[in-house]
Design a protein around this motif. Structure first.
Motif, PDB file in Angstrom:
ATOM      1  N   THR A 131       0.821  -1.222   0.000  1.00  0.00           N
ATOM      2  CA  THR A 131       0.000   0.000   0.000  1.00  0.00           C
ATOM      3  C   THR A 131       0.848   1.264   0.000  1.00  0.00           C
ATOM      4  O   THR A 131       0.318   2.356  -0.175  1.00  0.00           O
ATOM      5  N   VAL A 132       2.172   1.112   0.179  1.00  0.00           N
ATOM      6  CA  VAL A 132       3.052   2.275   0.231  1.00  0.00           C
ATOM      7  C   VAL A 132       3.354   2.778  -1.186  1.00  0.00           C
ATOM      8  O   VAL A 132       3.329   2.003  -2.159  1.00  0.00           O
ATOM      9  N   ASP A 133       3.639   4.040  -1.303  1.00  0.00           N
ATOM     10  CA  ASP A 133       4.063   4.622  -2.572  1.00  0.00           C
ATOM     11  C   ASP A 133       5.520   4.207  -2.812  1.00  0.00           C
ATOM     12  O   ASP A 133       6.439   4.705  -2.162  1.00  0.00           O
ATOM     13  N   ARG A 134       5.748   3.256  -3.730  1.00  0.00           N
ATOM     14  CA  ARG A 134       7.088   2.716  -3.949  1.00  0.00           C
ATOM     15  C   ARG A 134       8.090   3.801  -4.362  1.00  0.00           C
ATOM     16  O   ARG A 134       9.278   3.705  -4.057  1.00  0.00           O
ATOM     17  N   ASP A 135       7.621   4.833  -5.064  1.00  0.00           N
ATOM     18  CA  ASP A 135       8.528   5.892  -5.500  1.00  0.00           C
ATOM     19  C   ASP A 135       9.108   6.666  -4.322  1.00  0.00           C
ATOM     20  O   ASP A 135      10.152   7.313  -4.440  1.00  0.00           O
ATOM     21  N   SER A 136       8.427   6.587  -3.174  1.00  0.00           N
ATOM     22  CA  SER A 136       8.904   7.307  -1.994  1.00  0.00           C
ATOM     23  C   SER A 136       9.888   6.478  -1.168  1.00  0.00           C
ATOM     24  O   SER A 136      10.463   6.975  -0.208  1.00  0.00           O
TER      25      SER A 136
END
Length: 299
Positions: free
Chosen positions: A48-53
């Protein structure tokens, strides 16, 4: 054609580092079931995390598992204060057919070590596992735990000293351990109390974890005569008629598993010093035997 599992691991950092994450959670909690729960929670967070971050996926995942384990361990300690009888860690199958074989080592995942780690507070345990087992720097651990590096250094020094002072001394020769294990099995199979007593150190102690689920000794047993007669008395109970005893590689060391109808009903791990068994840990809590199943059955 490339191996599909290899492609999956390469595409997903969680799959790539799953063994490391499981090893971290298991050493933190001493429970196969809890470690698997932590990995499930970490997987959900990861997806669910923003992988780009996420600049460093491995560090992010280790941090996530560590903090989830800390939360679980903090709540578990209150439960263990009311635990029925001695508490022992959940055995983990670590032989060639296990899912843990690539991450577990006899020293850092032995039952004896997990028992010592249980005496640390949750943060000390996290710092010790990350530093002494997996080799993370104090600065990296400080980032995982959101604490000053100087504080982490102090915690690491305190935890290392605590483990060193409480860690039992034992023989590490695998051939000698195999010989003692074979003799132990022969004595149990033959019901030979004298042969069994010969293998036990004068100050031998046995801990038995039934967790209130099955009949078990609620206090440690001491002395060769007491321990030997109690063990043979247990094996002679009608409810255990037909039990098979066999050697097994569990928690990185050779131990003994008892099976009825093919299902594990107990496991014995032990520490050997000067050729004699000094500590015996007998896990019979049925809720803690899932880690003894082969990997294909545990899935």
């Amino acid at each position: 054609m490339r191996d599909q599992n290899h492609d999956t691991a390469a595409a997903d950092p969680f799959a790539e580092h799953r063994r490391l994450l499981f090893g971290t959670a298991y050493r933190m909690l001493g429970s196969v079931a809890d470690a698997e729960d932590i990995l499930q929670d970490a997987w959900l967070k990861w997806h669910t995390v923003d992988r780009d971050s996420v600049e460093h996926p491995k560090s992010y995942l280790v941090r996530t598992v560590t903090n989830l384990s800390l939360n679980r361990l903090t709540s578990a300690r209150a439960t263990r204060e009311t635990y029925v009888g001695p508490w022992l860690p959940e055995p983990l199958l670590t032989g060639p057919d296990s899912a843990a074989e690539e991450t577990e080592t006899a020293d850092s995942v032995s039952t004896a070590m997990l028992v010592v780690l249980e005496t640390l507070n949750p943060v000390e345990r996290a710092v010790f596992v990350l530093r002494e087992v997996f080799g993370y720097s104090h600065a990296e651990i400080a980032g995982f735990l959101d604490r000053p590096e100087a504080t982490v250094r102090q915690i690491s020094h305190r935890a290392r000293g605590h483990v060193r002072s409480r860690r039992p001394r034992f023989d590490t020769d695998t051939a000698a351990r195999s010989r003692v294990t074979d003799r132990f099995l022969a004595a149990c199979h033959g019901g030979d109390v004298n042969a069994l007593m010969e293998l036990l150190a004068p100050d031998v102690t046995l801990w038995n974890d039934g967790g209130g689920k099955v009949t078990a000794a609620r206090r440690p047993l001491h002395g060769p005569d007491h321990v030997a007669r109690w063990l043979l008395g247990v094996l002679d109970k009608p409810v255990l008629t037909g039990i098979s005893l066999e050697t097994i590689v569990v928690n990185g060391e050779l131990g003994i598993v008892g099976r009825l109808g093919g299902y594990p009903v107990g496991v014995i791990t032990f520490d050997i010093l000067d050729g004699c068994i000094r500590h015996l840990r007998f896990q019979v809590n049925p809720d803690k035997l899932g880690g003894l199943r082969p990997a294909e059955e545990a899935r």
